[in-house]
Scaffold this motif. Structure first.
Motif, PDB file in Angstrom:
ATOM      1  N   SER A  28     -29.605 -14.644  -7.210  1.00 28.25           N
ATOM      2  CA  SER A  28     -29.989 -13.316  -6.717  1.00 28.25           C
ATOM      3  C   SER A  28     -29.246 -13.028  -5.425  1.00 28.25           C
ATOM      4  N   PRO A  29     -28.800 -11.780  -5.239  1.00 25.37           N
ATOM      5  CA  PRO A  29     -28.069 -11.442  -4.016  1.00 25.37           C
ATOM      6  C   PRO A  29     -28.973 -11.543  -2.793  1.00 25.37           C
ATOM      7  N   ARG A  30     -28.414 -12.059  -1.706  1.00 29.20           N
ATOM      8  CA  ARG A  30     -29.151 -12.147  -0.455  1.00 29.20           C
ATOM      9  C   ARG A  30     -28.150 -12.104   0.685  1.00 29.20           C
ATOM     10  N   LEU A  31     -28.387 -11.213   1.659  1.00 30.32           N
ATOM     11  CA  LEU A  31     -27.465 -11.028   2.781  1.00 30.32           C
ATOM     12  C   LEU A  31     -26.075 -10.762   2.206  1.00 30.32           C
ATOM     13  N   ASP A  32     -25.077 -11.542   2.637  1.00 34.17           N
ATOM     14  CA  ASP A  32     -23.728 -11.341   2.107  1.00 34.17           C
ATOM     15  C   ASP A  32     -23.360 -12.440   1.121  1.00 34.17           C
ATOM     16  N   GLY A  33     -24.373 -13.010   0.467  1.00 37.69           N
ATOM     17  CA  GLY A  33     -24.101 -14.076  -0.479  1.00 37.69           C
ATOM     18  C   GLY A  33     -25.125 -14.108  -1.589  1.00 37.69           C
ATOM     19  N   GLU A  34     -25.401 -15.322  -2.073  1.00 31.91           N
ATOM     20  CA  GLU A  34     -26.330 -15.505  -3.182  1.00 31.91           C
ATOM     21  C   GLU A  34     -27.389 -16.526  -2.824  1.00 31.91           C
ATOM     22  N   GLU A  35     -28.615 -16.281  -3.307  1.00 32.87           N
ATOM     23  CA  GLU A  35     -29.651 -17.313  -3.322  1.00 32.87           C
ATOM     24  C   GLU A  35     -29.668 -17.888  -4.726  1.00 32.87           C
ATOM     25  N   VAL A  36     -29.671 -19.206  -4.822  1.00 29.48           N
ATOM     26  CA  VAL A  36     -29.550 -19.877  -6.111  1.00 29.48           C
ATOM     27  C   VAL A  36     -30.687 -20.879  -6.265  1.00 29.48           C
ATOM     28  N   GLU A  37     -31.286 -20.914  -7.445  1.00 29.61           N
ATOM     29  CA  GLU A  37     -32.271 -21.934  -7.767  1.00 29.61           C
ATOM     30  C   GLU A  37     -31.707 -22.830  -8.862  1.00 29.61           C
ATOM     31  N   VAL A  38     -31.808 -24.149  -8.653  1.00 30.83           N
ATOM     32  CA  VAL A  38     -31.254 -25.107  -9.604  1.00 30.83           C
ATOM     33  C   VAL A  38     -32.309 -26.142  -9.962  1.00 30.83           C
ATOM     34  N   GLU A  39     -32.114 -26.786 -11.117  1.00 30.42           N
ATOM     35  CA  GLU A  39     -33.080 -27.777 -11.587  1.00 30.42           C
ATOM     36  C   GLU A  39     -32.352 -28.899 -12.305  1.00 30.42           C
ATOM     37  N   PHE A  40     -32.741 -30.145 -12.001  1.00 35.92           N
ATOM     38  CA  PHE A  40     -32.207 -31.311 -12.686  1.00 35.92           C
ATOM     39  C   PHE A  40     -33.115 -31.688 -13.852  1.00 35.92           C
ATOM     40  N   MET A  41     -32.569 -32.413 -14.800  1.00 40.23           N
ATOM     41  CA  MET A  41     -33.329 -32.851 -15.960  1.00 40.23           C
ATOM     42  C   MET A  41     -34.453 -33.793 -15.535  1.00 40.23           C
ATOM     43  N   LEU A  42     -35.516 -33.826 -16.322  1.00 40.24           N
ATOM     44  CA  LEU A  42     -36.688 -34.628 -15.988  1.00 40.24           C
ATOM     45  C   LEU A  42     -36.421 -36.122 -16.066  1.00 40.24           C
ATOM     46  N   ASP A  43     -35.585 -36.547 -17.000  1.00 37.63           N
ATOM     47  CA  ASP A  43     -35.444 -37.978 -17.253  1.00 37.63           C
ATOM     48  C   ASP A  43     -34.368 -38.644 -16.415  1.00 37.63           C
ATOM     49  N   GLY A  44     -33.692 -37.899 -15.533  1.00 40.24           N
ATOM     50  CA  GLY A  44     -32.652 -38.488 -14.714  1.00 40.24           C
ATOM     51  C   GLY A  44     -33.198 -39.140 -13.454  1.00 40.24           C
ATOM     52  N   GLN A  45     -32.553 -40.206 -12.997  1.00 40.79           N
ATOM     53  CA  GLN A  45     -32.937 -40.849 -11.758  1.00 40.79           C
ATOM     54  C   GLN A  45     -32.475 -40.021 -10.561  1.00 40.79           C
ATOM     55  N   LEU A  46     -33.123 -40.256  -9.412  1.00 39.41           N
ATOM     56  CA  LEU A  46     -32.763 -39.516  -8.210  1.00 39.41           C
ATOM     57  C   LEU A  46     -31.287 -39.688  -7.857  1.00 39.41           C
ATOM     58  N   SER A  47     -30.782 -40.913  -7.947  1.00 38.63           N
ATOM     59  CA  SER A  47     -29.394 -41.153  -7.535  1.00 38.63           C
ATOM     60  C   SER A  47     -28.379 -40.572  -8.505  1.00 38.63           C
TER      61      SER A  47
END
Length: 428
Positions: free
Chosen positions: A183-202
Motif C-alpha cells: 500500500s502506498p505510504r508517504l513517498d514509498g510503500e508499506e509492505v506486509e510479508v509472511e514466511f511459511m509456517l514450517d520453516g525454521q527461524l534461521s
C-alpha cells in the motif's frame, strides 16, 4: 575483568542461497514497442520445445535444485504468473511449459556470501525450552551478498543463568517471504510479508522488496516494545536505494509475519535511529544522529513521523572525535537508560562505549565512558572494513549485558558485560 568475549563466531556462508526473480537486461532494440523483448524471446524458445523435451528439461532442473529450496514447483508457478505479458501471445501451453518458463526467470542468490554482521538481539517471544534461569533469544543480522546488497536474516539461541551464550544450528535451506499486501505510504510503500509456517527461524531472509530498499535493508535495530497492552518487536533500519537512504520501520509479534513501513519527517532522512523500549511521558522516543557527528534525543506522538530533536551527546574523547552513534536501543536499568555508543577515531577506527541517561528525562546525561568498552583486538582488525567493532543492539539478562557485535563488517561475535562493573567505569 568486566567484559568477556565469547568465541561464538558467526561467519558468512556462501552455500546459503535463496531463489530470486531474474530479469533479463533490456537491450536497445527492446525499447522499440514493435519488437519483442528478451523475455518474449526466452518464452518463445521454451514454448517451442516439444512436450517430451520440456518435461525432460523440467525434470533436470528439479534434480539439480530440489534439495536446495522448498516447494520449487510452486515457486516456478508463482514466477510464471508474474510473466503473463510474455506468456499472453501464446494461447495454448501446458502446465509443464508454464513451470519451465518460471524456472527460466529465476536465479539463486548467495545472500550472505560476503558478510554477516551488525547484529541486534531480543528475547524470543517463544520461551519454550529456555534453560533454567536463562532465556531464549532471537538475533537479527545484516547479510551481504553479490553487488553489496544487504538483507535481513535471523538466528536463535539461548543464554544460561550465568550468561553463557549458545547458538542453535543454522538451517541448511533459506527462503524469502511471500508479499501479502502493498500500500502506498508517504513517498514509498508499506509492505506486509509472511514466511511459511514450517520453516525454521534461521531460514527466513527479508530481501529488499521496495524501490527504496532495492540496494539494501541495512542495520536493523530490534527492540521489544511495551505497548502497555502487550509486546511488539520493532526495528528501525536503513533503506538504501543505491542513490539515497532513509529510515524505515519493521514491526512483528512472532518473527514470521512482518510489516515494513517508511518513516517520515526530517530525522528519518538519516540512518542509525533507535527506538526506546517504551513511551516516555506518553511520547515515543528515539536516539538518532542528524548531523553525522552527535547523538540526538527525539520525541514524537506518531511512531511513523520524526522531526528534529536535541543534541544530548557530542564527541568528547579521542576515540570518538570523528563521530558518535548508537549501538541499538537504550536498555532500561534501575540507574537510568543505558545507551551503548559507537565512536570513530583515528584511521576511522570504530569502538564501542556507553552513556547513562536519566530515567525520567533522557536528555540529561548522567555519565559516559571516557575509554571504549570494546575496541578491535589484533585478531579482529581484518575484514571487509578493517578496524571496526559495531553492534545494533544488546540485551539485559540478570546482572549482565549480552552484547552481539560485528567484526570489520565481516562476521559477528558476542561479549558479556557485568552491569555493576560497567557502571563503575562511567564518569560524569
Amino acid at each position: 575483568m568486566f567484559l568477556n568475549r565469547q568465541a561464538l563466531y558467526l561467519r558468512p556462508d556462501p552455500a546459503r542461497v535463496v531463489v530470486r526473480p531474474f530479469k533479463p537486461a533490456i537491450e536497445p532494440r527492446d525499447l522499440n514497442p514493435t519488437d519483442k523483448t528478451r523475455a518474449n524471446h526466452i518464452v518463445d524458445r521454451v514454448i517451442g520445445l516439444d512436450p517430451e523435451a520440456a518435461a525432460a528439461q523440467l525434470t533436470d532442473v528439479l534434480e539439480n535444485f530440489n534439495g536446495r529450496h522448498r516447494n520449487l514447483l510452486e515457486t516456478f508457478e508463482e514466477r510464471a504468473s508474474e510473466m503473463e505479458d510474455a506468456l499472453a501471445p501464446h494461447s495454448v501451453f501446458s502446465k509443464v511449459q508454464r513451470q519451465l518458463v518460471g524456472a527460466y526467470f529465476l536465479h539463486e542468490y548467495s545472500f550472505e556470501a560476503a558478510a554477516l554482521f551488525n547484529p541486534s538481539i531480543v528475547r524470543n517471544p517463544d520461551q519454550s525450552g529456555a534453560p533454567e534461569g536463562g532465556c531464549r533469544f532471537i538475533l537479527s543480522l545484516r547479510a551481504v551478498g553479490e553487488g553489496h546488497i544487504s538483507s535481513l536474516t535471523f538466528r536463535s539461541g539461548s543464554i544460561s543463568a550465568r550468561g553463557d551464550v549458545t547458538i542453535d544450528p543454522t538451517a541448511r535451506l533459506a527462503s524469502i517471504p511471500k508479499v501479502q499486501s502493498r500500500s502506498p505510504r508517504l513517498d514509498g510503500e508499506e509492505v506486509e510479508v509472511e514466511f511459511m509456517l514450517d520453516g525454521q527461524l534461521s531460514e527466513r531472509v527479508i530481501f529488499p522488496i521496495t524501490l527504496s530498499q532495492s540496494n539494501g535493508i541495512e542495520d536493523a535495530r530490534f527492540v521489544e516494545f511495551d505497548t502497555g497492552e502487550g509486546k511488539v518487536f520493532y526495528a528501525t533500519y536503513t533503506a538504501y536505494s543505491g542513490r539515497s537512504i532513509r529510515s524505515e520501520l519493521i514491526e512483528t509479534t512472532d518473527f514470521r509475519t512482518f510489516r515494513l513501513t517508511p518513516l517520515g519527517g526530517l530525522a528519518a532522512r538519516n540512518k542509525g535511529m533507535a527506538l526506546f523500549p517504551r513511551k516516555i511521558d506518553g511520547h515515543y522516543a528515539m536516539i538518532g544522529r542528524q548531523d553525522n557527528e552527535n547523538l540526538y534525543l527525539l520525541y514524537s506522538d506518531d511512531l511513523y513521523a520524526w522531526e528534529t530533536g536535541q543534541v544530548i551527546l557530542k564527541p568528547r574523547f579521542p576515540w570518538e572525535f570523528v563521530q558518535l552513534g548508537n549501538c541499538g536501543s537504550p536498555i532500561e536499568l534501575d540507574e537510568g537508560w543505558l545507551v551503548l555508543t559507537h565512536g570513530v577515531g583515528p584511521i576511522r577506527k570504530y569502538s564501542i562505549g556507553a552513556a547513562l541517561l536519566d530515567k525520567k528525562d533522557p536528555a540529561k546525561v548522567l555519565a559516559r565512558t571516557s575509554e571504549p568498552l570494546l575496541r578491535p583486538e589484533p585478531a579482529e582488525r581484518e575484514g571487509y572494513v578493517p578496524n571496526v567493532v559495531y553492534s545494533c543492539g544488546a540485551l539485559r539478562h540478570g546482572d549482565q549485558i549480552i552484547l552481539p557485535y560485528a567484526v570489520s563488517d565481516t562476521f559477528s561475535n558476542f561479549a558479556t558485560i557485568k552491569i555493576a562493573a560497567l557502571l563503575e567505569t562511567l564518569s560524569g
